[in-house]
Design a protein around this motif. Structure first.
Motif, mmCIF file in Angstrom:
data_model
loop_
_atom_site.group_PDB
_atom_site.id
_atom_site.type_symbol
_atom_site.label_atom_id
_atom_site.label_comp_id
_atom_site.label_asym_id
_atom_site.label_seq_id
_atom_site.Cartn_x
_atom_site.Cartn_y
_atom_site.Cartn_z
ATOM 1 N N LYS A 112 0.858 -1.192 0.000
ATOM 2 C CA LYS A 112 0.000 0.000 0.000
ATOM 3 C C LYS A 112 0.895 1.244 0.000
ATOM 4 O O LYS A 112 1.995 1.221 0.573
ATOM 5 N N SER A 123 -6.597 -2.212 -2.544
ATOM 6 C CA SER A 123 -7.328 -3.393 -2.063
ATOM 7 C C SER A 123 -7.906 -4.186 -3.233
ATOM 8 O O SER A 123 -7.985 -5.405 -3.159
ATOM 9 N N ARG A 161 -4.558 -5.803 -5.620
ATOM 10 C CA ARG A 161 -3.480 -6.650 -5.068
ATOM 11 C C ARG A 161 -3.581 -8.124 -5.483
ATOM 12 O O ARG A 161 -2.570 -8.738 -5.812
ATOM 13 N N THR A 176 -1.986 -4.868 3.996
ATOM 14 C CA THR A 176 -3.125 -4.856 4.941
ATOM 15 C C THR A 176 -4.191 -5.883 4.542
ATOM 16 O O THR A 176 -5.382 -5.658 4.734
ATOM 17 N N THR A 231 -6.374 -9.145 4.693
ATOM 18 C CA THR A 231 -6.882 -10.163 5.602
ATOM 19 C C THR A 231 -6.836 -11.532 4.934
ATOM 20 O O THR A 231 -7.181 -11.665 3.755
ATOM 21 N N THR A 277 -12.432 -6.407 2.625
ATOM 22 C CA THR A 277 -13.371 -7.168 3.450
ATOM 23 C C THR A 277 -14.318 -6.183 4.137
ATOM 24 O O THR A 277 -15.442 -6.530 4.465
ATOM 25 N N TYR A 327 -8.720 4.338 0.796
ATOM 26 C CA TYR A 327 -9.242 4.925 2.038
ATOM 27 C C TYR A 327 -9.142 6.454 2.099
ATOM 28 O O TYR A 327 -10.083 7.087 2.599
ATOM 29 N N ASP A 349 -10.325 -1.564 8.957
ATOM 30 C CA ASP A 349 -9.571 -2.041 10.117
ATOM 31 C C ASP A 349 -9.174 -0.873 11.014
ATOM 32 O O ASP A 349 -8.767 0.190 10.518
HETATM 33 N N1 GLU Z 1 -7.891 -6.005 5.875
HETATM 34 C C1 GLU Z 1 -9.035 -5.763 5.059
HETATM 35 C C2 GLU Z 1 -8.913 -6.422 3.698
HETATM 36 O O1 GLU Z 1 -8.036 -7.164 3.472
HETATM 37 C C3 GLU Z 1 -9.325 -4.286 4.912
HETATM 38 C C4 GLU Z 1 -8.137 -3.430 4.615
HETATM 39 C C5 GLU Z 1 -7.815 -3.338 3.144
HETATM 40 O O2 GLU Z 1 -8.689 -2.973 2.354
HETATM 41 O O3 GLU Z 1 -6.682 -3.601 2.786
HETATM 42 O O4 GLU Z 1 -9.714 -6.265 2.841
#
Ligand code: GLU
Length: 270
Positions: free
Chosen positions: A40, A81, A84, A99, A101, A149, A169, A187
């Motif tokens: 990120k 997000s 990736r 970041t 999950t 997520t 974000y 998060d």
């Molecule tokens: N950890 C969560 C996800 O993997 C939210 C953060 C993000 O968007 O990277 O989707």
């Protein structure tokens, strides 16, 4: 004659099997001398551009330590997000530390390392806002990022909330500042990053506790246990040696701008 051909077939199967086992990304990375990582670039303290225009952060330091263990250089490619996983499956990055999950449903596309950070989803609102929890989002607009997520969790936690998904974000936070949404949800540590990077952190507050579990893991190519084993062993070694704690302290320790207490322990294998 029959025996010979059975033998040859067996030898072929074995040769192919061994060949397949050896075709690991780990060898490509070593040969290339560079580990290409998706990170990120607007998510402090995980991955962000600092005052000197350098891409830095907690996840970047973890990747640097992994690249050092491999004896290769580290090349960083910004991801969001939603980009990736496609960037990893297309092979434009070798690994993702962004970041992300570890979700069972994401396992159909990529593999994951062990957990290297643990978080949960929360809400960022204007100080004094009547929104105190996810229940208060009924009939209201809440911002988050596409491909996260957080989008799905917010919809599941309050079916009557209107979830608006932005590219990342920071634009969701801008929408909060402009009054286009009443909250940003993701998060809690990402929310700490948004709040504390702002010129006036005191204008914002994080509310509603955490209503999900978000174990962060590095994304890795499917079915490459040689590479995955290396990354897992490297993470465990970083934890055991105290290097993880140093990196954590640097980015999220009590003296930092993004102070986030460590409330979790890595799953260490003997
Ligand atoms: N950890 C969560 C996800 O993997 C939210 C953060 C993000 O968007 O990277 O989707």
């Amino acid at each position: 004659m029959k025996r010979v051909s059975v033998f040859m077939a067996l030898a072929l199967v074995l040769a192919l099997g061994v060949g397949a086992a050896q075709a690991s990304k780990l060898d490509d990375v070593k040969k290339r001398g560079v580990l290409v990582a998706g990170v990120k670039d607007a998510t402090p303290p995980f991955g962000f551009i600092d005052e000197s225009k350098q891409l830095v952060g907690f996840e970047i330091d973890l990747l640097k330590a992994i690249a050092a263990k491999l004896g290769v250089k580290l090349e960083l490619k910004p991801v969001t997000s939603s980009t990736r996983i496609p960037m990893l499956t297309q092979g434009s990055v070798d690994i993702v530390a962004a970041t992300m999950t570890h979700k069972i449903e994401r396992e159909s596309q990529v593999d994951f390392s062990i957990t290297y950070f643990m978080d949960g989803q929360s809400l960022l609102v204007k100080k004094g806002s009547p929104v105190k929890s996810v229940k208060d989002l009924t009939g209201k607009k809440v911002g988050t990022a596409k491909g996260s997520t957080s989008e799905k969790n917010a919809m599941a936690a309050n079916r009557k909330a209107q979830v608006l998904s932005f590219e990342d974000y920071p634009p969701a936070f801008l929408a909060l500042k402009q009054g286009k949404v009443v909250a940003v949800t993701t998060d809690s540590s990402i929310l700490v990053g948004l709040k504390n990077k702002d010129e006036k952190p005191e204008n914002w507050e994080i509310v509603g506790g955490t209503f999900t579990e978000e174990p962060y893991a590095m994304g890795l190519p499917q079915n490459d246990s040689k590479f995955r084993n290396f990354v897992n062993a490297a993470l465990i070694d970083l934890w055991r040696s105290g290097e993880y704690a140093k990196i954590y302290e640097k980015w999220m320790g009590p003296k930092t701008k993004y102070s986030i207490p460590l409330r979790w322990k890595m799953d260490i294998w003997p």
